[in-house]
Design a protein around this motif. Structure first.
Motif, PDB file in Angstrom:
ATOM      1  N   SER A  71       0.809  52.763 -35.559  1.00  6.25           N
ATOM      2  CA  SER A  71       0.272  51.714 -36.435  1.00  6.25           C
ATOM      3  C   SER A  71      -1.027  51.112 -35.895  1.00  6.25           C
ATOM      4  O   SER A  71      -1.801  50.527 -36.645  1.00  6.25           O
ATOM      5  N   LEU A  72      -1.263  51.267 -34.590  1.00  6.79           N
ATOM      6  CA  LEU A  72      -2.515  50.796 -33.991  1.00  6.79           C
ATOM      7  C   LEU A  72      -3.633  51.838 -34.105  1.00  6.79           C
ATOM      8  O   LEU A  72      -4.724  51.639 -33.576  1.00  6.79           O
ATOM      9  N   GLY A  73      -3.330  52.969 -34.761  1.00 11.85           N
ATOM     10  CA  GLY A  73      -4.333  53.998 -34.983  1.00 11.85           C
ATOM     11  C   GLY A  73      -4.471  54.992 -33.844  1.00 11.85           C
ATOM     12  O   GLY A  73      -5.402  55.792 -33.823  1.00 11.85           O
ATOM     13  N   GLU A  74      -3.544  54.966 -32.913  1.00 10.95           N
ATOM     14  CA  GLU A  74      -3.616  55.874 -31.767  1.00 10.95           C
ATOM     15  C   GLU A  74      -2.708  57.069 -32.002  1.00 10.95           C
ATOM     16  O   GLU A  74      -1.753  57.011 -32.765  1.00 10.95           O
ATOM     17  N   ASP A  75      -3.016  58.157 -31.317  1.00 15.50           N
ATOM     18  CA  ASP A  75      -2.232  59.377 -31.394  1.00 15.50           C
ATOM     19  C   ASP A  75      -0.830  59.112 -30.838  1.00 15.50           C
ATOM     20  O   ASP A  75      -0.692  58.573 -29.744  1.00 15.50           O
ATOM     21  N   PRO A  76       0.221  59.482 -31.569  1.00 17.27           N
ATOM     22  CA  PRO A  76       1.591  59.256 -31.090  1.00 17.27           C
ATOM     23  C   PRO A  76       1.921  59.952 -29.768  1.00 17.27           C
ATOM     24  O   PRO A  76       2.890  59.593 -29.108  1.00 17.27           O
ATOM     25  N   ILE A  77       1.110  60.928 -29.355  1.00 11.97           N
ATOM     26  CA  ILE A  77       1.302  61.560 -28.051  1.00 11.97           C
ATOM     27  C   ILE A  77       1.253  60.504 -26.950  1.00 11.97           C
ATOM     28  O   ILE A  77       1.962  60.606 -25.949  1.00 11.97           O
ATOM     29  N   LEU A  78       0.449  59.469 -27.157  1.00 10.42           N
ATOM     30  CA  LEU A  78       0.348  58.385 -26.182  1.00 10.42           C
ATOM     31  C   LEU A  78       1.707  57.692 -26.018  1.00 10.42           C
ATOM     32  O   LEU A  78       2.094  57.343 -24.905  1.00 10.42           O
ATOM     33  N   ALA A  79       2.452  57.519 -27.106  1.00 10.94           N
ATOM     34  CA  ALA A  79       3.782  56.909 -27.028  1.00 10.94           C
ATOM     35  C   ALA A  79       4.730  57.799 -26.227  1.00 10.94           C
ATOM     36  O   ALA A  79       5.520  57.302 -25.421  1.00 10.94           O
ATOM     37  N   ASP A  80       4.653  59.102 -26.434  1.00  9.99           N
ATOM     38  CA  ASP A  80       5.491  60.034 -25.680  1.00  9.99           C
ATOM     39  C   ASP A  80       5.173  59.963 -24.188  1.00  9.99           C
ATOM     40  O   ASP A  80       6.079  59.925 -23.347  1.00  9.99           O
ATOM     41  N   ASP A  81       3.880  59.955 -23.856  1.00  8.10           N
ATOM     42  CA  ASP A  81       3.471  59.871 -22.448  1.00  8.10           C
ATOM     43  C   ASP A  81       3.935  58.553 -21.824  1.00  8.10           C
ATOM     44  O   ASP A  81       4.404  58.526 -20.688  1.00  8.10           O
ATOM     45  N   PHE A  82       3.804  57.470 -22.568  1.00  7.49           N
ATOM     46  CA  PHE A  82       4.229  56.151 -22.109  1.00  7.49           C
ATOM     47  C   PHE A  82       5.736  56.156 -21.821  1.00  7.49           C
ATOM     48  O   PHE A  82       6.187  55.709 -20.761  1.00  7.49           O
ATOM     49  N   ALA A  83       6.508  56.689 -22.751  1.00  3.05           N
ATOM     50  CA  ALA A  83       7.963  56.743 -22.581  1.00  3.05           C
ATOM     51  C   ALA A  83       8.352  57.611 -21.387  1.00  3.05           C
ATOM     52  O   ALA A  83       9.315  57.287 -20.669  1.00  3.05           O
ATOM     53  N   GLN A  84       7.617  58.686 -21.135  1.00  8.58           N
ATOM     54  CA  GLN A  84       7.906  59.540 -19.985  1.00  8.58           C
ATOM     55  C   GLN A  84       7.686  58.811 -18.660  1.00  8.58           C
ATOM     56  O   GLN A  84       8.433  59.001 -17.706  1.00  8.58           O
ATOM     57  N   ILE A  85       6.670  57.967 -18.614  1.00  8.38           N
ATOM     58  CA  ILE A  85       6.398  57.214 -17.383  1.00  8.38           C
ATOM     59  C   ILE A  85       7.581  56.338 -17.022  1.00  8.38           C
ATOM     60  O   ILE A  85       8.005  56.278 -15.868  1.00  8.38           O
ATOM     61  N   PHE A  86       8.143  55.656 -18.007  1.00  5.14           N
ATOM     62  CA  PHE A  86       9.231  54.708 -17.753  1.00  5.14           C
ATOM     63  C   PHE A  86      10.623  55.293 -18.020  1.00  5.14           C
ATOM     64  O   PHE A  86      11.604  54.550 -18.078  1.00  5.14           O
ATOM     65  N   ALA A  87      10.717  56.600 -18.155  1.00  5.47           N
ATOM     66  CA  ALA A  87      12.002  57.229 -18.497  1.00  5.47           C
ATOM     67  C   ALA A  87      13.100  56.944 -17.474  1.00  5.47           C
ATOM     68  O   ALA A  87      14.285  56.937 -17.816  1.00  5.47           O
ATOM     69  N   TRP A  88      12.739  56.689 -16.205  1.00  3.92           N
ATOM     70  CA  TRP A  88      13.743  56.395 -15.181  1.00  3.92           C
ATOM     71  C   TRP A  88      14.318  54.990 -15.351  1.00  3.92           C
ATOM     72  O   TRP A  88      15.417  54.713 -14.889  1.00  3.92           O
ATOM     73  N   ASP A  89      13.563  54.103 -16.007  1.00  7.78           N
ATOM     74  CA  ASP A  89      13.957  52.696 -16.110  1.00  7.78           C
ATOM     75  C   ASP A  89      14.382  52.259 -17.505  1.00  7.78           C
ATOM     76  O   ASP A  89      15.151  51.320 -17.650  1.00  7.78           O
ATOM     77  N   ILE A  90      13.850  52.914 -18.531  1.00  9.16           N
ATOM     78  CA  ILE A  90      14.081  52.465 -19.909  1.00  9.16           C
ATOM     79  C   ILE A  90      14.566  53.632 -20.764  1.00  9.16           C
ATOM     80  O   ILE A  90      13.938  54.688 -20.784  1.00  9.16           O
ATOM     81  N   ASP A  91      15.638  53.420 -21.471  1.00  6.86           N
ATOM     82  CA  ASP A  91      16.127  54.387 -22.449  1.00  6.86           C
ATOM     83  C   ASP A  91      15.520  53.973 -23.796  1.00  6.86           C
ATOM     84  O   ASP A  91      16.073  53.148 -24.517  1.00  6.86           O
ATOM     85  N   PHE A  92      14.352  54.498 -24.123  1.00  4.37           N
ATOM     86  CA  PHE A  92      13.613  54.041 -25.298  1.00  4.37           C
ATOM     87  C   PHE A  92      14.371  54.199 -26.613  1.00  4.37           C
ATOM     88  O   PHE A  92      14.314  53.302 -27.450  1.00  4.37           O
ATOM     89  N   PRO A  93      15.108  55.268 -26.849  1.00  8.26           N
ATOM     90  CA  PRO A  93      15.835  55.342 -28.123  1.00  8.26           C
ATOM     91  C   PRO A  93      16.912  54.253 -28.276  1.00  8.26           C
ATOM     92  O   PRO A  93      17.215  53.831 -29.385  1.00  8.26           O
ATOM     93  N   ARG A  94      17.481  53.779 -27.181  1.00  9.80           N
ATOM     94  CA  ARG A  94      18.591  52.824 -27.262  1.00  9.80           C
ATOM     95  C   ARG A  94      18.229  51.382 -26.941  1.00  9.80           C
ATOM     96  O   ARG A  94      18.838  50.469 -27.462  1.00  9.80           O
ATOM     97  N   ASN A  95      17.282  51.172 -26.016  1.00  7.57           N
ATOM     98  CA  ASN A  95      17.063  49.832 -25.490  1.00  7.57           C
ATOM     99  C   ASN A  95      15.838  49.098 -26.017  1.00  7.57           C
ATOM    100  O   ASN A  95      15.636  47.936 -25.679  1.00  7.57           O
ATOM    101  N   VAL A  96      15.019  49.726 -26.812  1.00  7.95           N
ATOM    102  CA  VAL A  96      13.826  49.071 -27.330  1.00  7.95           C
ATOM    103  C   VAL A  96      14.217  48.189 -28.513  1.00  7.95           C
ATOM    104  O   VAL A  96      14.946  48.602 -29.396  1.00  7.95           O
ATOM    105  N   LYS A  97      13.725  46.961 -28.481  1.00  7.89           N
ATOM    106  CA  LYS A  97      14.051  45.992 -29.528  1.00  7.89           C
ATOM    107  C   LYS A  97      12.778  45.513 -30.216  1.00  7.89           C
ATOM    108  O   LYS A  97      11.702  45.478 -29.620  1.00  7.89           O
ATOM    109  N   SER A  98      12.935  45.083 -31.439  1.00  6.63           N
ATOM    110  CA  SER A  98      11.824  44.499 -32.175  1.00  6.63           C
ATOM    111  C   SER A  98      11.308  43.283 -31.412  1.00  6.63           C
ATOM    112  O   SER A  98      12.091  42.465 -30.936  1.00  6.63           O
ATOM    113  N   GLY A  99       9.994  43.195 -31.272  1.00  7.55           N
ATOM    114  CA  GLY A  99       9.382  42.092 -30.544  1.00  7.55           C
ATOM    115  C   GLY A  99       9.019  42.435 -29.106  1.00  7.55           C
ATOM    116  O   GLY A  99       8.300  41.673 -28.455  1.00  7.55           O
TER     117      GLY A  99
END
Length: 166
Positions: A71-99
């Motif tokens: 929605s910010l106009g960036e390539d979604p690949i950036l979201a994948d790379d971001f999630a990979q960086i924090f994959a040891w600490d954050i389960d993005f499919p389950r723990n991400v909340k609105s806000g």
């Protein structure tokens, strides 16, 4: 047989109609170049030289990190790379909340087209990242340890990647 929609080509002929050169581009970055060197045809693969620029991006998650980055106009690949960086600490499919909030400092890769215009190609490396939300505050910084050995580290110097337990 390998031609796909979006591939481009350019052919140059001499005054007698003989092939002088042929360029077949499979993307903005990659092409095959066939040319006559005076004695024989030579084929080489070419990659466009990309220029790197640094850009900051920040946003709030509404439904998913992927959608927030898009929605910010960036390539979604950036979201994948971001999630990979924090994959040891954050389960993005389950723990991400609105806000939840995120910030990214990353490279953006450009090339200069035939008209001399700079064209955005894709995101490059993430240089720094921060995630603030229901899962806590997580920060990471890109660091090259030695030539060819890179990683992401917390501000206190510890590696983002955990160790496997045996």
């Amino acid at each position: 047989r390998q031609a796909r929609p979006g591939h481009r080509y350019r052919i140059a002929l001499d005054m007698e109609g003989n092939l002088v050169d042929f360029r077949y581009s499979t993307s903005l970055e990659d092409s095959l170049y066939l040319y006559w060197d005076g004695e024989t045809y030579v084929l080489r693969e070419e990659q466009a030289e990309l220029q790197t620029r640094v850009a900051a991006l920040a946003g709030l998650v509404d439904t998913s990190l992927y959608e927030a980055v898009r929605s910010l106009g960036e390539d979604p690949i950036l979201a994948d790379d971001f999630a990979q960086i924090f994959a040891w600490d954050i389960d993005f499919p389950r723990n991400v909340k609105s806000g939840d909030a995120f910030r990214v400092l990353s490279e953006r890769l450009y090339l200069t087209d035939d008209d001399g215009e700079d064209v955005y190609i894709r995101p490059g490396r993430i240089l720094a990242a921060r995630y603030l939300g229901s899962v806590g505050k997580h920060s990471a910084v890109y660091f090259e340890i030695d030539e060819g050995r890179v990683g992401y580290f917390r501000p206190d110097g510890t590696s983002i990647e955990g160790a496997f337990l045996l």
